[in-house]
Design a protein around this motif. Structure first.
Motif, PDB file in Angstrom:
ATOM      1  N   LEU A   1       0.865  -1.182   0.000  1.00  0.00           N
ATOM      2  CA  LEU A   1       0.000   0.000   0.000  1.00  0.00           C
ATOM      3  C   LEU A   1       0.901   1.231   0.000  1.00  0.00           C
ATOM      4  O   LEU A   1       1.726   1.402   0.899  1.00  0.00           O
TER       5      LEU A   1
ATOM      6  N   GLY B   1     -10.822  -1.375  -4.203  1.00  0.00           N
ATOM      7  CA  GLY B   1      -9.789  -1.942  -5.053  1.00  0.00           C
ATOM      8  C   GLY B   1      -9.317  -0.992  -6.143  1.00  0.00           C
ATOM      9  O   GLY B   1      -8.471  -1.353  -6.966  1.00  0.00           O
TER      10      GLY B   1
ATOM     11  N   LEU C   1     -10.684   2.805  -0.332  1.00  0.00           N
ATOM     12  CA  LEU C   1      -9.602   1.880  -0.662  1.00  0.00           C
ATOM     13  C   LEU C   1     -10.116   0.449  -0.793  1.00  0.00           C
ATOM     14  O   LEU C   1      -9.578  -0.347  -1.576  1.00  0.00           O
TER      15      LEU C   1
ATOM     16  N   GLN D   1      -1.542  -1.241  -4.157  1.00  0.00           N
ATOM     17  CA  GLN D   1      -2.661  -0.369  -3.818  1.00  0.00           C
ATOM     18  C   GLN D   1      -2.135   1.060  -3.739  1.00  0.00           C
ATOM     19  O   GLN D   1      -1.065   1.302  -3.148  1.00  0.00           O
TER      20      GLN D   1
END
Length: 234
Positions: free
Chosen positions: A2, A105, A102, A36
């Motif tokens: 992330l 996706g 978030l 991400q």
């Protein structure tokens, strides 16, 4: 991984040219194939212009902050438009909204949150709140220097430094009238507090940002430096 990416308005919204938003969208789409992504957009020249007018007509600093936040969210919406279906359709306005977005996706893009926080500070707080693996501050300078390189020809650029050292540099730079720092004091203190891996780099070319993030993501050990920018370690 992330990754929280703070993109300065001075590079993303420079002259409000569509090509800058499209170029960042292309790089972000490629990065999102493996990671991400949450992006926080700055306000740039437009925000400063609006804030100057607001001050000129007597608005207080909180009102000026709200105006700046509105501009950062407009920049976020332009980047969302460039990203198309790969982006969450609306810029979150709180950290909790960002967390919910978030879960979709998709690439999440947002601007400022509350008065008194720069978008770099928002990025740092968001990175801590989301337990991000990495934060990148893409700005118009190529890293952190010992002093303002525009004023001091002997200024030293750091390839690697600790978060504590960053705080010391930022505070001393901010105290000098007319000088600027690549990251504000609040953001630097949050980076120190949450001990998140952070890169401060020239983000003028989004492909450079893409390359550095991908390079860092595959490392199994702490790197001694990166090709571009300054790496902040714990």
């Amino acid at each position: 991984m992330l990754i929280v990416l703070s993109v300065g308005g001075s590079i993303l919204a420079k002259d409000l040219e569509p090509k800058h938003f499209s170029a960042y969208a292309s790089a972000l789409k490629e990065l999102a194939n493996k990671h991400q992504i949450v992006v926080v957009t700055g306000g740039g020249v437009a925000a400063r212009n609006y804030i100057d007018v607001a001050r000129g007509v007597g608005a207080n600093e909180v009102v000026c902050d709200f105006i700046g936040i509105d501009i950062t969210r407009l920049n976020a919406q332009l980047l969302i438009a460039a990203l198309g279906s790969t982006a969450y359709p609306e810029p979150p306005t709180t950290y909790k909204e960002a967390e919910s977005a978030l879960a979709s996706g998709k690439i999440v893009v947002m601007g400022g949150v509350i008065p008194g926080q720069t978008t770099d500070a928002v990025s740092a707080i968001l990175a801590e709140y989301l337990n991000a693996d990495m934060m990148v501050i893409a700005t118009s300078v190529d890293g952190v220097y010992s002093s303002d390189p525009r004023e001091d020809p002997d200024a030293k650029k750091f390839d690697v430094m600790t978060a504590k050292e960053l705080v010391g540099i930022v505070i001393s730079t901010e105290m000098k009238a007319g000088s600027k720092s690549p990251v504000d004091p609040l953001a630097s203190k949050i980076i120190e507090r949450c001990n998140i891996d952070t890169i401060i780099m020239d983000g003028t070319d989004p492909q450079d940002v893409l390359e550095v993030v991908l390079q860092e993501a595959v490392k199994t050990e702490k790197a001694t430096g990166v090709r571009l920018g300054t790496r902040i370690i714990g």
